[in-house]
Design a protein around this motif. Structure first.
Motif, mmCIF file in Angstrom:
data_model
loop_
_atom_site.group_PDB
_atom_site.id
_atom_site.type_symbol
_atom_site.label_atom_id
_atom_site.label_comp_id
_atom_site.label_asym_id
_atom_site.label_seq_id
_atom_site.Cartn_x
_atom_site.Cartn_y
_atom_site.Cartn_z
ATOM 1 N N GLU A 115 0.829 -1.209 0.000
ATOM 2 C CA GLU A 115 0.000 0.000 0.000
ATOM 3 C C GLU A 115 0.859 1.253 0.000
ATOM 4 O O GLU A 115 0.553 2.244 -0.684
ATOM 5 N N ILE A 116 1.967 1.223 0.781
ATOM 6 C CA ILE A 116 2.885 2.369 0.803
ATOM 7 C C ILE A 116 3.520 2.562 -0.570
ATOM 8 O O ILE A 116 3.655 3.695 -1.071
ATOM 9 N N LYS A 151 -0.285 -9.822 -6.118
ATOM 10 C CA LYS A 151 -0.795 -10.807 -5.160
ATOM 11 C C LYS A 151 -1.280 -10.131 -3.878
ATOM 12 O O LYS A 151 -2.253 -10.561 -3.269
ATOM 13 N N GLN A 152 -0.580 -9.052 -3.482
ATOM 14 C CA GLN A 152 -0.943 -8.385 -2.235
ATOM 15 C C GLN A 152 -2.212 -7.545 -2.402
ATOM 16 O O GLN A 152 -3.178 -7.714 -1.659
ATOM 17 N N LEU A 153 -2.218 -6.643 -3.349
ATOM 18 C CA LEU A 153 -3.356 -5.740 -3.572
ATOM 19 C C LEU A 153 -3.675 -5.725 -5.072
ATOM 20 O O LEU A 153 -3.354 -4.771 -5.789
ATOM 21 N N VAL A 157 -3.605 -2.441 -7.947
ATOM 22 C CA VAL A 157 -2.493 -2.457 -8.905
ATOM 23 C C VAL A 157 -3.015 -2.639 -10.333
ATOM 24 O O VAL A 157 -2.494 -2.036 -11.281
ATOM 25 N N GLN A 158 -4.039 -3.466 -10.504
ATOM 26 C CA GLN A 158 -4.634 -3.657 -11.831
ATOM 27 C C GLN A 158 -5.150 -2.339 -12.399
ATOM 28 O O GLN A 158 -4.961 -2.036 -13.583
ATOM 29 N N GLN A 191 -1.099 -14.141 -14.920
ATOM 30 C CA GLN A 191 -2.150 -14.810 -14.132
ATOM 31 C C GLN A 191 -2.704 -13.872 -13.070
ATOM 32 O O GLN A 191 -3.922 -13.705 -12.938
ATOM 33 N N ALA A 192 -1.798 -13.259 -12.307
ATOM 34 C CA ALA A 192 -2.235 -12.348 -11.248
ATOM 35 C C ALA A 192 -2.872 -11.092 -11.835
ATOM 36 O O ALA A 192 -3.810 -10.530 -11.247
#
Length: 962
Positions: A115-116, A151-153, A157-158, A191-192
Motif C-alpha cells: 500500500e505504501i 498478489k498483495q493488492l 495495482v490492476q 495470471q495475477a
C-alpha cells in the motif's frame, strides 16, 4: 567490505537497536554517497538484511530504494539489488515453516508495504518502464516484484496498470522473451494481472495472448509438459472464464482446433504422472469453460459445432472408452463430453453412435449406465454418468424416443444376449441400492422431460414382477414401491419421476387415478404429522396430488377435480395442504440443486433434488395453489375459455394452412410468369435475330446484283459457258416457271382484292342510298371506325402487293436481260467461229463464273421462298379482312332493315301531307267563296315550300326522337 562483515556477523549477537542502527547507516550511505560503488554496496547490504529484518528495512529503506530506481537507471546492477530488496520487503514467501501467527503478521506486513509503494502511482509506472530493460538482472526481479504487488493488492495495482499508457502491452512482451525463466514468471505475472478483471482480460487477449500461450503449450509437449503448461492453462482459464468476448475471439480465431492434440492420449498404463493428470484436468476444464451451460446459448452451440467439426469430441470419446485412464480424468472427461453434447443435436447423435471397444461392441450409453447403477463404482463417477445421460437427453426428443423404445415390449431382445438402456434403468429403479434408485428415477424423468408423446408411450411398459403373476405396469410398480415405505432417497426419486410423468399429460393422470389405492395413500401421507425428515416426502406427495388435480380431464367420475378438492378440504385442509406443498422449495438442498444443471454433491445423502425438477416445482407451485382455491364455477369458466381458445387456435391454424396454400399457388404462378417471360424474351431475341438475318440476306442480294452488273460488262464468258455446259438455261427456265406462278398468285390476289373492293363499294352505296341524314343518324361511331380500320388494312395489303409486284417485275426484267445476253453471245459465237483452242482456254474462266451464277440462283430461290411466305401472310390478312367484311355485311343487313322501317314511316308522313294539301285546297276554295283574294302561284309556291320543309324536317325529327 569489513564493515558489511561486521554488520552481518553482529546481527544475531548484538541487541536489536544495533540492527536498526546498521540499517540506518546503510540508508544514509545510499542517500548521501556520491560514488556509485558506495551506493551499490550499501543497497547490496540492505538486500542481504531485508529477508531477516524485513520490517526495519522496509520502514527505513523503501523511500531510498525508490529514489535509486529513479536516479540510477544507467547501472543495472544497483537497480537489480534495489528491486530484489523491495521484493523481499513486500513478498510473503518464506522458505522456513513458521507458525500461523507469524504468517498472518507477514501477510499484513506485505499488504502494508504494498500500500505504501503504490500510494504514489508513479512508482508502478516506473516499475513498468524498468520491465522494458532487456538486462536479466533488471527484468527478472522487476517481474517478481510486480507479481508480488498484484498478489498483495490485486485490484488496486490492476487499475493503475490499466490507466498507464501501454502498461499491458509491455507486460505481454514478457511471453516473447527467449529466457525461459522470465517467460515463465511472465506467465505467473499475467495470471495475477488478469484475475477477475474483464477489461484487462480483453486487452491481453487482443494482444495475441492465445497464440503465444498455445505455442508455449505445444513447445512444452502438451499434456506431457511440466508446470509451465499448467501455468499457461490457468492463464487461459482466467482469460476465457465468464468472458463472452474472449470466448468468441477464441472460437473465431480457430484456436479450438489447436486443442485437439492435447487429448491424443494412448492406451498405455504407464506415463500418467501427477503433472500429466493435472495438465489434462485443466485442459478438460478449459473445454468446459467454452461450452458451459451458463454461457449464452448461441456462443455455446457455435463452440460445440466447432468441436465436432475439428474432431475434438471424437477424441474425448476415445478417452472415455479407453483403458487405463485414471479415475479422476475419466470422471472429468465424462463431464466434459456431457457439456459438449448438451442441447446440440449433431453432437448428441454422434454420441449415440459411439460404441465401446468390447466384444460384442456395446453402445457407450449402455456402458455408462452400467457404471451408474453399479453401487461399487465411485460416487463422483456415478454423478458424472448421470450428468452425461441428462445432457444427452436435453432438448433431444429423438434420443428420448430411443431410450423409451428400449422399454417397450416390441423392442425388447427376447434372447437376453444384450442389455438395453431401458432395462438398466428399470434394474436400477427397483434395486436395493437407494442411490441407484434415485439416479435411475431421475434419468428416466429426463427421458420424459417436455415430451408428451414419450409420457404416453411409457404407460405401455409392462413389468413381470414374479413368476405366475400377471405383469404390472411401470406406473403401478412405482406406486407399489412408494407404499412399501422404502428409504427417503428412493421415495424422493420415485416421486420426482411420477411428478414429471404426470405433468402436462392428462392420460397419465387418468392411469394414476385409476388405481384406487393411490389417492388414499397420498392423502394419508400428507395428513400425518411426521418428523422433519418426512416433511420433504409429504411436500412431494402434495405436489403429486396437486398435479393430479390440475391436469385432470374429469374422465373418471369418482376422481373429478371437484371431488379431489373436497377430499383435500375434508381430510387435510387447504391451508395445511399448501403449507406441506411449500416444504419443497424451503428445503436447504432445493436452492443448491437449482443453481447448476450438473449434479455436484459432496456425498450420496445430499443427492435429493434434480436441477430440472426444481424448474418444474417453480412452474407448478403457484398454479396448483390457485387450482386448490378455485371454485367449480371458476373451473367451468376456465374450461370454457380453454375450449374457446382451442377453437380459436383451430381457426387460426385453418387460416394459416389456407395462407400457406395460397402462398404456394402464388409461388407457382410467379414461377409460371417468370418462365413465360423467359420464353417471351427468347422468342423476341429469335425474332430480332431472324430480322437481322433477313436484312443481311437482302444486303448480300443487293451486293450480288451489283457484282452481276459489273460482270456482265465482260464479253463472251457467260454465254460460252452456258452453251457448253447447258446449265444456265435450265435454271433460267425454272426461274421463269416460278415467276409465272408468282404472277398467277398475284393475279388471284388482285382479283380477290377487286371483289372485296366491289363489296365495300356496294356497302358504301347501300349505306349512302336513301336520305344521307337518316343514315348518318343511324350508323354508330363504332361501325365507322371499323370501316376505317378495314380501309387501312386494305391499303396496307395493296401496298404490300404492289411492292411484291415491283420486285417480281424487277426479277422478270433481270431474267429477260440475262436471256437476251445469252442469245446475243450465242449469235456472236456462231458468226465469229472461234477456234477450239481459244474455247478451251476460256472454259476454265466460264466454269468459275457459272458456279457464281449457280450461287446467285440459289439466293434468288431463297428470296422467292421469302416472297411466298409473305404471300401466305397476306392471305391470312385477307382472311381476317373477309371475316371483318362478313361482320360488316351483317351490320349492313341491320341497317337495311332500319332503312325499310324509316321508308315506311316516310310513306305514312307523305299520306298525311297529302291529306293536309287537300284540306288547304278546301280552305282556299272557301276563302274564294267568301270573297278573299288568293293568288294561285304564291299559294302553290308557298305550299310547295311548306311541303319540302315538312318532308325535310318532320321525318328527321321523328327519327331523332326514335
Amino acid at each position: 567490505m569489513n564493515f558489511l562483515r561486521g554488520v552481518m556477523g553482529g546481527q544475531s549477537a548484538g541487541p536489536q537497536h544495533t540492527e536498526a542502527e546498521t540499517i540506518q547507516k546503510l540508508c544514509d550511505r545510499v542517500a548521501s554517497s556520491t560514488l556509485l560503488d558506495d551506493r551499490r554496496n550499501a543497497v547490496r547490504a540492505l538486500k542481504s538484511l531485508s529477508k531477516k529484518y524485513r520490517l526495519e528495512v522496509g520502514i527505513q529503506a523503501m523511500e531510498h530504494l525508490i529514489h535509486v530506481l529513479q536516479t540510477d537507471r544507467s547501472d543495472s546492477e544497483i537497480i537489480g539489488y534495489a528491486l530484489d530488496t523491495l521484493y523481499n520487503i513486500i513478498s510473503n514467501d518464506e522458505e522456513e515453516e513458521v507458525e500461523e501467527n507469524s504468517t498472518r503478521q507477514s501477510e499484513d506486513l506485505g499488504s502494508q508495504f504494498t500500500e505504501i509503494f503504490i500510494k504514489q502511482q508513479e512508482n508502478v509506472t516506473l516499475l513498468l518502464s524498468l520491465l522494458e530493460e532487456f538486462d536479466f538482472h533488471v527484468r527478472w526481479p522487476g517481474v517478481k516484484l510486480l507479481t508480488s504487488l498484484l498478489k498483495q493488492l490485486g485490484p488496486q495495482v490492476q487499475q493503475i496498470i490499466l490507466v498507464s499508457p501501454m502498461g499491458v502491452s509491455r507486460l505481454m512482451d514478457l511471453l516473447a522473451d527467449s529466457r525461459e525463466v522470465i517467460r515463465n514468471d511472465g506467465v505467473l505475472l499475467l495470471q495475477a494481472l488478469t484475475r477477475s478483471n474483464g477489461a484487462i482480460q480483453k486487452i491481453v487477449a487482443f494482444e495475441n495472448a492465445f497464440e503465444r500461450l498455445l505455442d508455449i503449450i505445444s513447445e512444452e509437449g502438451n499434456s506431457d509438459g511440466g508446470i509451465v503448461v499448467e501455468d499457461c492453462l490457468i492463464l487461459l482459464q482466467n482469460l476465457l472464464k465468464n468472458n463472452n468476448s474472449n470466448q468468441n475471439f477464441f472460437k473465431e480465431g480457430s484456436y479450438i482446433q489447436r486443442m485437439k492434440p492435447w487429448f491424443e492420449v494412448g492406451d498405455e498404463n504407464s506415463g500418467w504422472s501427477a503433472q500429466k493428470v493435472t495438465n489434462l484436468h485443466l485442459m478438460l476444464q478449459l473445454v468446459r469453460v467454452l461450452v458451459s451451460p451458463t454461457n449464452p446459448p448461441g456462443a455455446t452451440s457455435s463452440c460445440q459445432k466447432a468441436m465436432f467439426q475439428c474432431g475434438l469430441l471424437q477424441q474425448l470419446c476415445t478417452i472415455l472408452m479407453a483403458t487405463g485412464v485414471p479415475a479422476d480424468i475419466l470422471t472429468e472427461t465424462i463431464n466434459t463430453v456431457s457439456e459438449v453434447i448438451r442441447g446440440y443435436q449433431v453432437n448428441q447423435d454422434y454420441f449415440a453412435s459411439v460404441n465401446a471397444p468390447s466384444n460384442p461392441p456395446r453402445p457407450a450409453i449402455v456402458v455408462l449406465l452400467m457404471s451408474m447403477v453399479n453401487e461399487r463404482q465411485p460416487f463422483v463417477l456415478r454423478c458424472a454418468v448421470l450428468y452425461c445421460f441428462q445432457c444427452f437427453l436435453y432438448k433431444n426428443q429423438k434420443g428420448q424416443g430411443e431410450i423409451v423404445s428400449t422399454l417397450l415390449p416390441s423392442t425388447i431382445d427376447a434372447t437376453g444376449n444384450s442389455v438395453s438402456a431401458g432395462q438398466l434403468l428399470c434394474g436400477g429403479l427397483f434395486s436395493t441400492d437407494s442411490l441407484s434408485n434415485w439416479c435411475a428415477a431421475v434419468a428416466l424423468a429426463h427421458a420424459l422431460q417436455e415430451n408428451a408423446t414419450q409420457k404416453e408411450q411409457l404407460l405401455r411398459v409392462q413389468l413381470a414382477t414374479s413368476i405366475g403373476n400377471p405383469p404390472v405396469s411401470l406406473l403401478q410398480q412405482c406406486t407399489n414401491i412408494l407404499s412399501q415405505g422404502s428409504k427417503i432417497q428412493t421415495r424422493v426419486g420415485l416421486l420426482m419421476l411420477l411428478c414429471t410423468w404426470l405433468s402436462n399429460c392428462p392420460i397419465a393422470v387418468t392411469h394414476f387415478l385409476h388405481n384406487s389405492a393411490n389417492v388414499p395413500f397420498l392423502t394419508g401421507q400428507i395428513a400425518e404429522n411426521l418428523g422433519e425428515e418426512e416433511q420433504l416426502v409429504q411436500g412431494l406427495c402434495a405436489l403429486l396430488l396437486g398435479i393430479s388435480i390440475y391436469f385432470n380431464d374429469n374422465s373418471l367420475e369418482s376422481y373429478k377435480k371437484e371431488k379431489l378438492k373436497q377430499l383435500i378440504e375434508k381430510r387435510i385442509g387447504k391451508e395445511n395442504f399448501i403449507e406441506k406443498l411449500g416444504f419443497i422449495s424451503k428445503h436447504e438442498l432445493y436452492s443448491r440443486a437449482s443453481q447448476k444443471p450438473q449434479p455436484n454433491f459432496p456425498s450420496p445423502e445430499y443427492m435429493i433434488f434434480d436441477h430440472e425438477f426444481t424448474k418444474l416445482v417453480k412452474e407448478l407451485e403457484g398454479v396448483i395453489t390457485k387450482a386448490i382455491y378455485k371454485s367449480s364455477e371458476e373451473d367451468k369458466k376456465e374450461e370454457e375459455v380453454k375450449k374457446t381458445l382451442e377453437q380459436h387456435d383451430n381457426i387460426v391454424t385453418h387460416y394459416k394452412n389456407m395462407i400457406r396454400e395460397q402462398d404456394l399457388q402464388l409461388e407457382e404462378l410467379k414461377q409460371q410468369v417468370s418462365t413465360l417471360k423467359c420464353q417471351n424474351e427468347q422468342l423476341q431475341t429469335a425474332v430480332t435475330q431472324q430480322v437481322s438475318q433477313i436484312q443481311q440476306h437482302k444486303d448480300q442480294y443487293n451486293l450480288l446484283k451489283i457484282q452481276l452488273g459489273k460482270d456482265n460488262q465482260h464479253q463472251g464468258s457467260y454465254s460460252e459457258g452456258a452453251q457448253m455446259n447447258g446449265v444456265q438455261p435450265e435454271e433460267i427456265g425454272r426461274l421463269r416457271e416460278e415467276i409465272e406462278e408468282l404472277k398467277n398468285n398475284q393475279e388471284l390476289l388482285q382479283s380477290k382484292l377487286t371483289e372485296k373492293d366491289s363489296v365495300i363499294e356496294n356497302l358504301k352505296s347501300s349505306q349512302t342510298s336513301g336520305t344521307n341524314e337518316q343514315s348518318s343518324a343511324i350508323v354508330s361511331a363504332g361501325d365507322s371506325e371499323q370501316v376505317a380500320e378495314l380501309k387501312q388494312e386494305l391499303a396496307t395489303l395493296k401496298s404490300q402487293l404492289n411492292s411484291q409486284s415491283v420486285e417480281i417485275t424487277k426479277l422478270q426484267t433481270e431474267k429477260q436481260e440475262l436471256l437476251q445476253k445469252t442469245e446475243v453471245f450465242a449469235k456472236s459465237v456462231e458468226v465469229q467461229g472461234e477456234t477450239e483452242t481459244v474455247i478451251a482456254t476460256k472454259t476454265t474462266d466460264v466454269e468459275g463464273r457459272l458456279s457464281a451464277l449457280l450461287q446467285e440462283t440459289k439466293e434468288l430461290k431463297n428470296e422467292i421462298k421469302a416472297l411466298s411466305e409473305e404471300r401466305t401472310a397476306i392471305k391470312e390478312q385477307l382472311d381476317s379482312s373477309n371475316s371483318t367484311i362478313a361482320i360488316l355485311q351483317t351490320e349492313k343487313d341491320k341497317l337495311e332493315l332500319e332503312i325499310t322501317d324509316s321508308k315506311k314511316e316516310q310513306d305514312d308522313l307523305l299520306v298525311l301531307l297529302a291529306d293536309q294539301d287537300q284540306k288547304i285546297l278546301s280552305l282556299k276554295n272557301k276563302l274564294k267563296d267568301l270573297g278573299h283574294p288568293v293568288e294561285e302561284e304564291d299559294e302553290l309556291e308557298s305550299g310547295d315550300q311548306e311541303d319540302e320543309d315538312d318532308e325535310s324536317e318532320d321525318p328527321g325529327k321523328d327519327l331523332d326522337h326514335i
